[in-house]
Scaffold this active site. Structure first.
Site: not given
Length: 506
Positions: A182, A235, A237-238, A240, A257, A291, A392
């Site tokens: 995706k 992508g 953190t949220e 993930g 990651e 990242c 970030e």
């Protein structure tokens, strides 16, 4: 967008079972050129039925003879043939990637040029793979067999569409797994093109499938699908946390990651000009949308003022413009949303009392007035507690923080929820290894930045994710390990005859 303009825009589908197909219902998403703001494609926002069709195709290919039954050496021959075709198609692919994600053509050319070797490296691991014979107590032969785990769901981001896809795809193909990808709704075009290229060069239908759409719908449907065996996601953190929680419910392996806030510790024994050159590269390559962006420059006070002055001057001299122009050094960010995010952090820096020394504004590029361009931005006199030093940004944005001692530099560097990458600038070899051992990060560069290799494991700790891509670590994580124990003694056995005399139960 009016009907006439829409008719001129290519409508793209999903890639399932070896061909591009229309979505099973659902809405659509506009894909824009970040340099112009113009719509260049329409993709489906894939439904649960689309995702299910893609996973079923991947499962059938995994179980079928055409792929699942292919001998390892034949599979590696195919992978190498695809790598050669990939290499031949690079001029088309890097131009398309520049159009789709806005990176200057010099960057996409340099980055994509390495990707065929990702496939070749993992093909080599497949040929060199050996299972283990394990010495155990008693008259037994114990050996392991590794079997491919199955269907890999892969959610890729907009910043490095093909590179990050190939980090996972190379291991998928070499291990004998299959995949459903995706891609980011912002940058699906090179992923679709690569799927077609691989199919045209002999990859069996169902091995590499693509479902388009936004993360909250299509991505979620894929991450929570009951028949995936591994989730790979790059992508925020949220994102993930959400996708990882969904995949955990079906006990899928995971490699995530996620975000980062890379600290760069610059010591006063290092050449300031070279430190500034690395700082600009680390902070602004890819418009800072990485990242591992050099987000926090932690600079020793004895060289701090000189470093800030030189970095500000170098930043102001960076050429912003049409990413198709080989003279352009900085292209747009990927979307209006990302542009607004960067500018919100500029305001946050002002609000916290940091000193803006370069950039900080939207840039209007002649002929590209609707493009998403923003000036590369540097804030100095930043304190570690400030928002711009902790969150970030994901844009061409960096901060400079002073320090006095090595211990203070490490304390500032490690004061973060993230732990993806870190960098050290020093000529003291003892300090370099000492600091590398103590900094919280999965990747450390000493006197370099953004360096990767398919043989070197890549991944983070804490809020930067779990698992590793690249290297033998990634290859091995695409297998389940079966332990086989064989008795070589051949003597009669009856536990229930003379149980009290048996020496052991197991």
């Amino acid at each position: 967008m009016n009907a006439k303009a829409e008719a001129a825009v290519a409508a793209r589908g999903n890639f399932i079972d070896g061909r591009e197909v229309e979505s099973i219902g659902g809405g659509t998403v506009e894909v824009k050129n970040p340099a112009t703001g113009a719509v260049i494609a329409i993709i489906p926002d894939s439904t649960r039925e689309d995702v299910d069709a893609a996973v079923k195709s991947a499962r059938a290919a995994f179980n079928g003879d055409a792929w699942g039954g292919m001998a390892i050496r034949e599979r590696v021959k195919l992978i190498n043939r695809i790598a050669d075709a990939f290499e031949t198609a690079l001029p088309e692919l890097y131009q398309l990637e520049t159009q789709n994600n806005g990176r200057p053509v010099n960057e996409t050319r340099a980055q994509l040029g390495r990707l065929p070797d990702f496939l070749r490296y993992f093909g080599g691991l497949a040929l060199a793979r050996r299972d283990d014979v394990i010495p155990v107590e008693g008259n037994y032969l114990n050996y392991t067999r590794r079997t491919p785990i199955g269907v890999v769901a892969n959610c890729t981001p907009f910043n490095h569409p093909l590179m990050i896809l190939c980090k996972s795809l190379a291991a998928v193909l070499a291990s004998g797994c299959t995949t459903v990808v995706k891609p980011s709704e912002y940058t699906p075009l090179t992923t679709l093109r690569l799927a077609k290229l691989m199919s045209d060069n002999g990859l069996p239908p169902g091995v590499f499938n693509v479902v388009n759409g936004i993360g909250a719908s299509s991505g979620r449907f894929l991450a929570e699908h009951h028949d995936i065996n591994k989730l790979v996601l790059t992508g925020g953190t949220e994102a993930g946390r959400i996708a990882g929680s969904a995949a955990a419910k079906v006990f899928a392996h995971q490699t995530l990651e996620l975000g980062g806030k890379t600290p760069v510790m610059v010591f006063d024994d290092y050449d300031v000009e070279q430190a500034v050159n690395y700082a600009a590269f680390g902070a602004f390559v890819g418009a800072g949308q990485t990242c591992v962006c050099a987000a926090r420059h932690i600079v020793q006070k004895t060289i701090y003022d000189e470093f800030v002055e030189r970095l500000a001057a170098k930043t102001k001299a960076i050429r912003i413009g049409d990413p198709r122009d080989p003279e352009t050094q900085l292209g747009p960010v990927v979307s209006q949303r990302q542009l607004d995010r960067v500018l919100s952090f500029v305001q946050a820096g002002h609000d916290d009392g940091a000193r803006l020394v370069a950039g900080g504004q939207r840039r209007i590029v002649p002929g590209h007035e609707n493009g998403f361009f923003v000036e590369p931005t540097v804030f100095a006199d930043v304190a570690p507690h400030m928002r711009i030093a902790r969150e970030e940004v994901f844009g061409p944005f960096t901060v400079v923080i002073p320090f006095e001692t090595e211990e203070e530099a490490l304390a500032i560097a490690n004061d973060s929820p993230f732990g993806l990458a870190a960098a050290i600038r020093t000529r003291d070899v003892h300090r370099a290894h000492r600091v590398a051992a103590k900094v919280k990060a999965g990747i450390v560069w000493i006197n370099d930045h953004h360096r990767l290799d398919p043989a070197s494991p890549w991944g983070g700790v804490d809020d930067s994710g779990i698992g590793r891509e690249f290297g033998i670590e990634s290859f091995n994580d695409h297998f389940d390990v079966k332990s086989v124990m064989l008795s070589t003694e051949g003597k009669p056995f009856d536990w229930y005859k003379g149980t009290s005399q048996q020496p052991r139960l197991n």
